[in-house]
Design an enzyme around this catalytic site. Structure first.
Site, PDB file in Angstrom:
ATOM      1  N   HIS A  89      -5.144  13.329   8.145  1.00 43.79           N
ATOM      2  CA  HIS A  89      -4.925  14.779   8.179  1.00 43.79           C
ATOM      3  C   HIS A  89      -3.462  14.977   7.799  1.00 43.79           C
ATOM      4  O   HIS A  89      -2.591  14.270   8.309  1.00 43.79           O
ATOM      5  CB  HIS A  89      -5.178  15.355   9.570  1.00 43.79           C
ATOM      6  CG  HIS A  89      -4.671  16.759   9.729  1.00 43.79           C
ATOM      7  ND1 HIS A  89      -5.307  17.840   9.152  1.00 43.79           N
ATOM      8  CD2 HIS A  89      -3.566  17.247  10.351  1.00 43.79           C
ATOM      9  CE1 HIS A  89      -4.611  18.944   9.441  1.00 43.79           C
ATOM     10  NE2 HIS A  89      -3.553  18.602  10.165  1.00 43.79           N
ATOM     11  N   CYS A 146      -7.729  19.557   4.295  1.00 43.66           N
ATOM     12  CA  CYS A 146      -6.298  19.671   4.599  1.00 43.66           C
ATOM     13  C   CYS A 146      -5.436  18.977   3.546  1.00 43.66           C
ATOM     14  O   CYS A 146      -4.355  19.449   3.204  1.00 43.66           O
ATOM     15  CB  CYS A 146      -5.998  19.101   5.978  1.00 43.66           C
ATOM     16  SG  CYS A 146      -6.456  17.355   6.155  1.00 43.66           S
TER      17      CYS A 146
END
Length: 169
Positions: free
Chosen positions: A39, A109
């Site tokens: 992430h 993301c």
């Protein structure tokens, strides 16, 4: 004489969502080594900006429940002012990066961080991050799990949904 433009540092925060499990289990499950399930977020103008199933969010750097990042990549500096950057984010949030556009493999993301990094610095984020979904899907186990994985929505808790209209800075 013109005033020189201020330079603002741009950082990429990288978090391993698996907390080390990908490194240990990927050889058994996928037949190949993965160092993490990444992430990412962009840190600029004293805030952390990221994208998930809730759309674009922001918080103080390290302010999500993910805690401190596993690594920080220096992406360079930008001359983009905070005002212009927030306008840019607002337009992204209304177009390409709405919450309902989120997809774990194709629009996540890391897609957001890569787009924003290029806008701010002209540089992409590291390919080991952006290539991860294709690496997973290239394995038989990844293909078998895809229908399940496609339903996963990730939104790190602790951020505030970004909106140019809510006084967010």
């Amino acid at each position: 004489m013109e005033e020189p433009l201020a330079l603002h540092p741009v950082k990429l925060y990288v978090y391993d969502l698996s907390k080390g499990m990908a490194r240990r289990l990927s050889p058994l499950m996928l037949g190949k080594q993965l160092d993490g399930i990444w992430h990412t977020s962009i840190i600029v103008h004293k805030d952390e900006f990221f994208y998930g199933s809730g759309g674009i969010s922001s918080c103080a750097p390290g302010g999500t429940l993910l805690g401190p990042p596993d690594s920080v990549v220096d992406l360079g500096n930008t001359e983009v002012t905070e005002e212009i950057f927030l306008e840019y984010l607002s337009s992204l949030g209304e177009s390409m990066f709405r919450g309902e556009s989120y997809n774990l493999f194709e629009h996540n993301c890391n897609t957001f961080s890569n787009e924003v990094a290029q806008f701010l610095t002209g540089r992409k984020i590291p390919s080991y991050i952006t290539d991860l979904p294709a690496e997973v899907l290239a394995t038989p186990f990844g293909q078998a799990l895809r229908p399940l994985l496609d339903t996963i929505q990730i939104q790190p808790p602790g951020g505030n949904t970004f909106s140019r209209h809510n006084g967010q800075s």
